[in-house]
Design an enzyme around this catalytic site. Structure first.
Site, PDB file in Angstrom:
ATOM      1  N   ASP A  77      45.060  47.073  28.281  1.00 11.42           N
ATOM      2  CA  ASP A  77      43.790  47.677  28.677  1.00 11.42           C
ATOM      3  C   ASP A  77      43.910  49.207  28.649  1.00 11.42           C
ATOM      4  O   ASP A  77      45.012  49.746  28.414  1.00 11.42           O
ATOM      5  CB  ASP A  77      43.428  47.167  30.084  1.00 11.42           C
ATOM      6  CG  ASP A  77      41.924  47.054  30.282  1.00 11.42           C
ATOM      7  OD1 ASP A  77      41.169  47.685  29.515  1.00 11.42           O
ATOM      8  OD2 ASP A  77      41.503  46.364  31.229  1.00 11.42           O
ATOM      9  N   ASP A  81      32.478  44.866  29.213  1.00  9.31           N
ATOM     10  CA  ASP A  81      32.909  43.561  29.744  1.00  9.31           C
ATOM     11  C   ASP A  81      31.746  42.581  29.819  1.00  9.31           C
ATOM     12  O   ASP A  81      30.652  42.941  30.264  1.00  9.31           O
ATOM     13  CB  ASP A  81      33.424  43.723  31.178  1.00  9.31           C
ATOM     14  CG  ASP A  81      34.725  44.485  31.233  1.00  9.31           C
ATOM     15  OD1 ASP A  81      35.220  44.916  30.176  1.00  9.31           O
ATOM     16  OD2 ASP A  81      35.237  44.639  32.357  1.00  9.31           O
TER      17      ASP A  81
HETATM   18  C1  GLA Z   1      38.671  45.901  32.263  1.00  6.91           C
HETATM   19  C2  GLA Z   1      38.685  44.914  31.105  1.00  6.91           C
HETATM   20  C3  GLA Z   1      38.421  43.510  31.607  1.00  6.91           C
HETATM   21  C4  GLA Z   1      39.463  43.138  32.650  1.00  6.91           C
HETATM   22  C5  GLA Z   1      39.473  44.154  33.774  1.00  6.91           C
HETATM   23  C6  GLA Z   1      40.625  43.929  34.740  1.00  6.91           C
HETATM   24  O1  GLA Z   1      37.402  46.037  32.832  1.00  6.91           O
HETATM   25  O2  GLA Z   1      37.748  45.267  30.130  1.00  6.91           O
HETATM   26  O3  GLA Z   1      38.444  42.585  30.543  1.00  6.91           O
HETATM   27  O4  GLA Z   1      40.709  43.060  32.031  1.00  6.91           O
HETATM   28  O5  GLA Z   1      39.587  45.475  33.270  1.00  6.91           O
HETATM   29  O6  GLA Z   1      40.659  44.835  35.769  1.00  6.91           O
END
Ligand code: GLA
Length: 421
Positions: free
Chosen positions: A158, A219
């Site tokens: 990430d 997300d």
């Molecule tokens: C980000 C990512 C998500 C998830 C969260 C975890 O928002 O895009 O897919 O992995 O972090 O904290």
């Protein structure tokens, strides 16, 4: 001779960048904890649903037991919030000792013993999005080697608490570090999602060489609106996104939310069809212990999965956006097959959409057969000029698998059905 040296070095440098892990020649499938289980670390009051080894073992049991694994759902992926709040004295990442008492190596062994693969999460920055230890540039090699020693099969890296400059150095460097471990570790990069998802900030040519899949947009949340915003962004930018997907390197529109709280069955069928026509990775994020029969049926549709996993790995496109709020998507498949998704953005009543294959970019002088991917119904004898009507429910799709059964003006009238199940 003078020219040979720079060319040689150019070839060498692109060679050393290339992702030569040979993994994910077809879109990966499995289960990922984030959308459904988030950062629930409260194992005292919620032991059944917290991020713990127990949760991943139970999901692995279900993947192995309930017919998922045989269909291709083989990854069991840990997302954020698995770590202890600090690294150990040697600087190594460690799992939270109370929630993962057996450690990640034992969990990987458990998952492997069920014929599955384990994925894990890290963040190229000072902290993960959930506030756990990040991977700074100087920790990349150590973390790659740690997860390789644990026997982990996939890493999602990430990009929270990071910068453009760190990401530009760090993602290629992690790709190299993973390859250097000698263990096959698939690499999921969130890099483009942190850079707006589009060129010139995002270099997709480079991404195809260093990552097996990448998130390029926000997300997904458990909501129809969230899902639509992703689908709309993918369609609006398909000229950029569609060509960069292929065997070993996929666009990732994020998890399937089928089986959770927001989607109706109609909407669930739409997510499955749209993700499939986009050649998207299929990572479920739902509770496999309690999933309804209706959701299970959608996620386990064999013809759907066969189409998603088509070896040509060509991402589909939205080819029509009608004033009637019907959209049509088309994905070319192997053996001259195609997947067509008729998607209704209407909210009123089932819509009767009349068209013919010639209007859907079918140019070959052939006779086609269509199989409805959800009902199994076969429609035969479709020439490109034959008009037909599909009835598409609000929020829903009609999805066809189409294949030529006869080429007109061809003496050898071979009938073939490449997707015999
Ligand atoms: C980000 C990512 C998500 C998830 C969260 C975890 O928002 O895009 O897919 O992995 O972090 O904290």
């Amino acid at each position: 001779m003078r020219l040979a040296t720079p060319i040689f070095f150019l070839a060498l440098s692109s060679f050393s960048l290339a992702l030569e892990n040979g993994l994910m020649r077809i879109p990966p499938m499995g289960w990922l904890s984030w959308e459904r289980f988030r950062c629930n670390v409260d194992c005292k009051t919620d032991p059944h649903n917290c991020i713990s080894e127990k949760l991943f073992m139970e999901m692995a049991d279900h993947l192995a037991r309930d017919g998922w694994r045989e269909l291709g759902y083989v990854y069991v992926n840990i997302d954020d919030c698995w770590m202890a709040k600090e690294r150990d004295k040697t600087g190594q990442l460690i799992p939270d000792p109370e929630r993962f008492p057996g450690g990640i190596k034992a969990l990987a062994d458990y998952v492997h013993s069920r014929g599955l693969k384990l994925g894990i999460y890290a963040d190229l920055g000072t902290h993960t999005c959930g506030g756990y230890p990040g991977t700074t540039l100087d920790q990349i090699e150590q973390d790659a080697s740690t997860i390789a020693q644990w026997g982990v099969d996939m890493l999602k890296l990430d990009g929270c608490y990071s910068s453009k400059a760190v990401q530009a150095l760090g993602y290629p460097r992690m790709s190299k570090a993973l390859n250097a471990t000698g263990h096959p570790i698939a690499f999921s990069c969130s890099w483009p999602a942190y850079q707006g998802g589009l060129p010139p900030s995002v270099n997709y040519t480079l991404l195809t060489k260093i990552c097996n899949l990448w998130r390029n947009y926000g997300d997904i949340q458990d909501s129809w609106d969230s899902l639509l915003s992703i689908v709309d962004w993918y369609s609006a930018n398909q000229d950029v996104l569609q060509p960069v997907a292929g065997p070993g390197h996929w666009n990732d529109p994020d998890m399937l939310i089928i089986g959770n709280f927001a989607l109706s069955d109609e909407e669930s069928r739409s997510q499955m069809a749209l993700w499939t026509v986009l050649a998207a990775p299929l990572f479920m994020s739902t509770d496999l212990r309690t999933i309804s029969e209706a959701s299970r049926k959608i996620l386990q549709n064999k013809l759907m999965i066969k189409i998603n996993q088509d070896p040509l790995g060509i991402q589909g496109r939205r080819i029509l956006k009608e004033k009637s709020h019907i959209e049509v998507f088309l994905r070319p498949l192997s053996h001259s097959g195609s997947a067509v998704v008729f998607f209704s953005r209407r909210t009123d009543m089932p819509y009767r959409y009349t068209t013919c294959l010639a209007l859907l970019n079918f140019t070959q002088n052939a006779v086609y057969e269509a199989q409805d991917v959800y009902t199994g119904q076969i429609i035969s004898g479709l020439k490109t000029s034959t008009f037909f009507t599909v009835i598409i429910n609000p929020y829903g799709v009609v999805m066809w698998y189409l294949y030529p059964t006869m080429y007109i003006e061809q003496s050898d009238r071979t009938k073939f059905h490449p997707f015999a199940l």
